[in-house]
Design an enzyme around this catalytic site. Structure first.
Site, PDB file in Angstrom:
ATOM      1  N   THR A   7       0.832  -1.205   0.000  1.00 22.28           N
ATOM      2  CA  THR A   7       0.000   0.000   0.000  1.00 22.28           C
ATOM      3  C   THR A   7       0.866   1.256   0.000  1.00 22.28           C
ATOM      4  OG1 THR A   7      -1.757   1.210   1.152  1.00 22.28           O
ATOM      5  CG2 THR A   7      -0.168   0.082   2.534  1.00 22.28           C
ATOM      6  N   ASN A   9      -0.855   3.962   1.100  1.00 22.28           N
ATOM      7  CA  ASN A   9      -1.679   4.738   2.036  1.00 22.28           C
ATOM      8  C   ASN A   9      -1.107   4.601   3.457  1.00 22.28           C
ATOM      9  OD1 ASN A   9      -3.674   5.592   3.834  1.00 22.28           O
ATOM     10  ND2 ASN A   9      -5.324   5.121   2.395  1.00 22.28           N
ATOM     11  N   ASP A  68      -7.696  -3.836  -0.124  1.00 24.52           N
ATOM     12  CA  ASP A  68      -8.545  -2.925  -0.879  1.00 24.52           C
ATOM     13  C   ASP A  68      -9.797  -2.737  -0.052  1.00 24.52           C
ATOM     14  OD1 ASP A  68      -8.304  -1.394  -3.385  1.00 24.52           O
ATOM     15  OD2 ASP A  68     -10.311  -2.175  -3.719  1.00 24.52           O
ATOM     16  N   PHE A 148      -9.034   8.798   8.989  1.00 23.62           N
ATOM     17  CA  PHE A 148      -8.797   9.352   7.648  1.00 23.62           C
ATOM     18  C   PHE A 148     -10.023   9.102   6.791  1.00 23.62           C
ATOM     19  CE2 PHE A 148      -8.052   5.508   5.065  1.00 23.62           C
ATOM     20  CZ  PHE A 148      -7.911   4.550   6.054  1.00 23.62           C
ATOM     21  N   TYR A 150     -13.280   8.647   5.005  1.00 23.76           N
ATOM     22  CA  TYR A 150     -14.685   8.906   5.341  1.00 23.76           C
ATOM     23  C   TYR A 150     -14.976   8.800   6.847  1.00 23.76           C
ATOM     24  CZ  TYR A 150     -15.245   8.259   0.299  1.00 23.76           C
ATOM     25  OH  TYR A 150     -15.138   8.384  -1.071  1.00 23.76           O
ATOM     26  N   LYS A 171     -11.597   2.369  17.095  1.00 19.80           N
ATOM     27  CA  LYS A 171     -11.642   1.999  15.665  1.00 19.80           C
ATOM     28  C   LYS A 171     -10.830   0.730  15.403  1.00 19.80           C
ATOM     29  CE  LYS A 171     -10.894   3.386  10.918  1.00 19.80           C
ATOM     30  NZ  LYS A 171     -10.155   4.162   9.930  1.00 19.80           N
ATOM     31  N   HIS A 176     -13.599  -2.516   9.913  1.00 18.98           N
ATOM     32  CA  HIS A 176     -13.416  -3.462   8.812  1.00 18.98           C
ATOM     33  C   HIS A 176     -11.959  -3.911   8.707  1.00 18.98           C
ATOM     34  CE1 HIS A 176     -12.690   0.640   7.834  1.00 18.98           C
ATOM     35  NE2 HIS A 176     -12.230   0.402   6.634  1.00 18.98           N
ATOM     36  N   ARG A 177     -11.031  -2.937   8.760  1.00 22.07           N
ATOM     37  CA  ARG A 177      -9.611  -3.280   8.598  1.00 22.07           C
ATOM     38  C   ARG A 177      -9.102  -4.052   9.813  1.00 22.07           C
ATOM     39  NH1 ARG A 177      -8.336   1.107   7.391  1.00 22.07           N
ATOM     40  NH2 ARG A 177      -8.775   0.774   5.193  1.00 22.07           N
TER      41      ARG A 177
HETATM   42  P1  ITT Z   1      -3.649   1.729  -1.599  1.00 25.24           P
HETATM   43  O1  ITT Z   1      -4.403   1.298  -2.832  1.00 25.24           O
HETATM   44  O2  ITT Z   1      -2.237   2.171  -1.909  1.00 25.24           O
HETATM   45  O3  ITT Z   1      -3.709   0.719  -0.500  1.00 25.24           O
HETATM   46  P2  ITT Z   1      -5.794   3.697  -1.359  1.00 25.24           P
HETATM   47  O4  ITT Z   1      -6.090   4.805  -0.397  1.00 25.24           O
HETATM   48  O5  ITT Z   1      -5.899   4.004  -2.834  1.00 25.24           O
HETATM   49  O6  ITT Z   1      -4.349   3.079  -1.011  1.00 25.24           O
HETATM   50  P3  ITT Z   1      -7.987   1.860  -1.645  1.00 25.24           P
HETATM   51  O7  ITT Z   1      -7.841   1.791  -3.121  1.00 25.24           O
HETATM   52  O8  ITT Z   1      -8.237   0.592  -0.875  1.00 25.24           O
HETATM   53  O9  ITT Z   1      -6.699   2.496  -0.977  1.00 25.24           O
HETATM   54  O10 ITT Z   1      -9.127   2.935  -1.311  1.00 25.24           O
HETATM   55  C1  ITT Z   1      -9.662   2.957  -0.044  1.00 25.24           C
HETATM   56  C2  ITT Z   1     -10.374   4.267   0.172  1.00 25.24           C
HETATM   57  O11 ITT Z   1     -11.571   3.982   0.932  1.00 25.24           O
HETATM   58  C3  ITT Z   1      -9.549   5.197   1.039  1.00 25.24           C
HETATM   59  O12 ITT Z   1      -8.725   6.046   0.289  1.00 25.24           O
HETATM   60  C4  ITT Z   1     -10.618   5.938   1.829  1.00 25.24           C
HETATM   61  O13 ITT Z   1     -11.162   6.978   1.035  1.00 25.24           O
HETATM   62  C5  ITT Z   1     -11.693   4.861   2.008  1.00 25.24           C
HETATM   63  N1  ITT Z   1     -11.443   4.123   3.259  1.00 25.24           N
HETATM   64  C6  ITT Z   1     -10.945   2.858   3.381  1.00 25.24           C
HETATM   65  N2  ITT Z   1     -10.819   2.516   4.665  1.00 25.24           N
HETATM   66  C7  ITT Z   1     -11.210   3.572   5.375  1.00 25.24           C
HETATM   67  C8  ITT Z   1     -11.281   3.859   6.742  1.00 25.24           C
HETATM   68  O14 ITT Z   1     -10.870   2.968   7.647  1.00 25.24           O
HETATM   69  N3  ITT Z   1     -11.738   5.033   7.128  1.00 25.24           N
HETATM   70  C9  ITT Z   1     -12.144   5.955   6.232  1.00 25.24           C
HETATM   71  N4  ITT Z   1     -12.094   5.799   4.922  1.00 25.24           N
HETATM   72  C10 ITT Z   1     -11.629   4.615   4.475  1.00 25.24           C
END
Ligand code: ITT
Length: 191
Positions: A7, A9, A68, A148, A150, A171, A176-177
């Site tokens: 990732t 992120n 994802d 972060f 939403y 959290k 979910h994570r």
């Molecule tokens: P990677 O693909 O590099 O892992 P990304 O941010 O693009 O990073 P995703 O494609 O999985 O990751 O998109 C997930 C998005 O969903 C993320 O950017 C947030 O906008 C939202 N999201 C996921 N988990 C979240 C959480 O725990 N709290 C708030 N928003 C979340």
């Protein structure tokens, strides 16, 4: 054990490191100096998780996993879903994403939503998938400073505060994570 978390992120990495035991060392893509974008062309969270993990496995030949994840709103047919990061465009602008959701929902009362997270793991010669989910609802103001994405507009079921108000300790027990991570940890420590 050492493993790559595929990732870019950093928020995901920080959350995960707070959950996994010290015996499992997590390397992010930033840690290994890999900064290129991995194109997420899948139509589902499962497909995109596989794309990211397969890509890194192929490139580095090391054990790795990806996440994802996304927000799915019932009345919007599961949107933003797989498009959660880029809902309002390719720049991954979080404020614009939230505005777009509010506009589409037009002040509907307590719209039901869930967060889902799909992990895809490459371990030695095998692959595995783990999923976590948390149900809740969307609100029409931003509340809280933690987390972060939403988090400021999502209230998990059984609570009256948003993820951003509840903070990391809660959290990281119920999200979910967190749920997908618990399954991953269980699997890794027992294999
Ligand atoms: P990677 O693909 O590099 O892992 P990304 O941010 O693009 O990073 P995703 O494609 O999985 O990751 O998109 C997930 C998005 O969903 C993320 O950017 C947030 O906008 C939202 N999201 C996921 N988990 C979240 C959480 O725990 N709290 C708030 N928003 C979340």
């Amino acid at each position: 054990m050492q493993i790559i978390f595929a990732t870019h992120n950093q928020n995901k990495v920080i959350e995960l490191r707070r959950i996994v035991p010290k015996s499992i060392k997590i390397w992010s893509l930033n840690d290994i100096n890999y900064h290129d974008t991995i194109e997420e062309t899948g139509k589902t969270l499962e497909e995109n998780a596989k794309i990211k993990s397969d890509f890194i496995r192929k490139k580095f030949g090391l054990n790795c996993f990806s996440d994802d994840s996304g927000l799915e709103i019932d009345i919007l047919g599961g949107e933003p879903g797989v498009m959660s990061a880029r809902y309002a465009g390719p720049l991954k602008n979080n404020n614009a994403n939230i505005e777009k959701i509010w506009k589409k929902l037009r002040n509907r009362r307590n719209p039901k939503a869930c967060f889902r997270s799909v992990f895809y793991l490459h371990l030695n010669k095998n692959t595995y998938c783990f999923e976590g989910r948390i149900d809740g609802k969307i609100i029409f103001e931003k509340r809280g400073e933690n987390g972060f994405g939403y988090d400021p507009i999502f209230i998990p079921e059984g609570y009256e505060k948003t993820f951003a108000e509840l903070g990391n300790d809660i959290k990281n027990k119920i999200s979910h994570r967190a749920k997908a991570t618990f399954k991953l940890i269980d699997f890794l420590v027992n294999s």
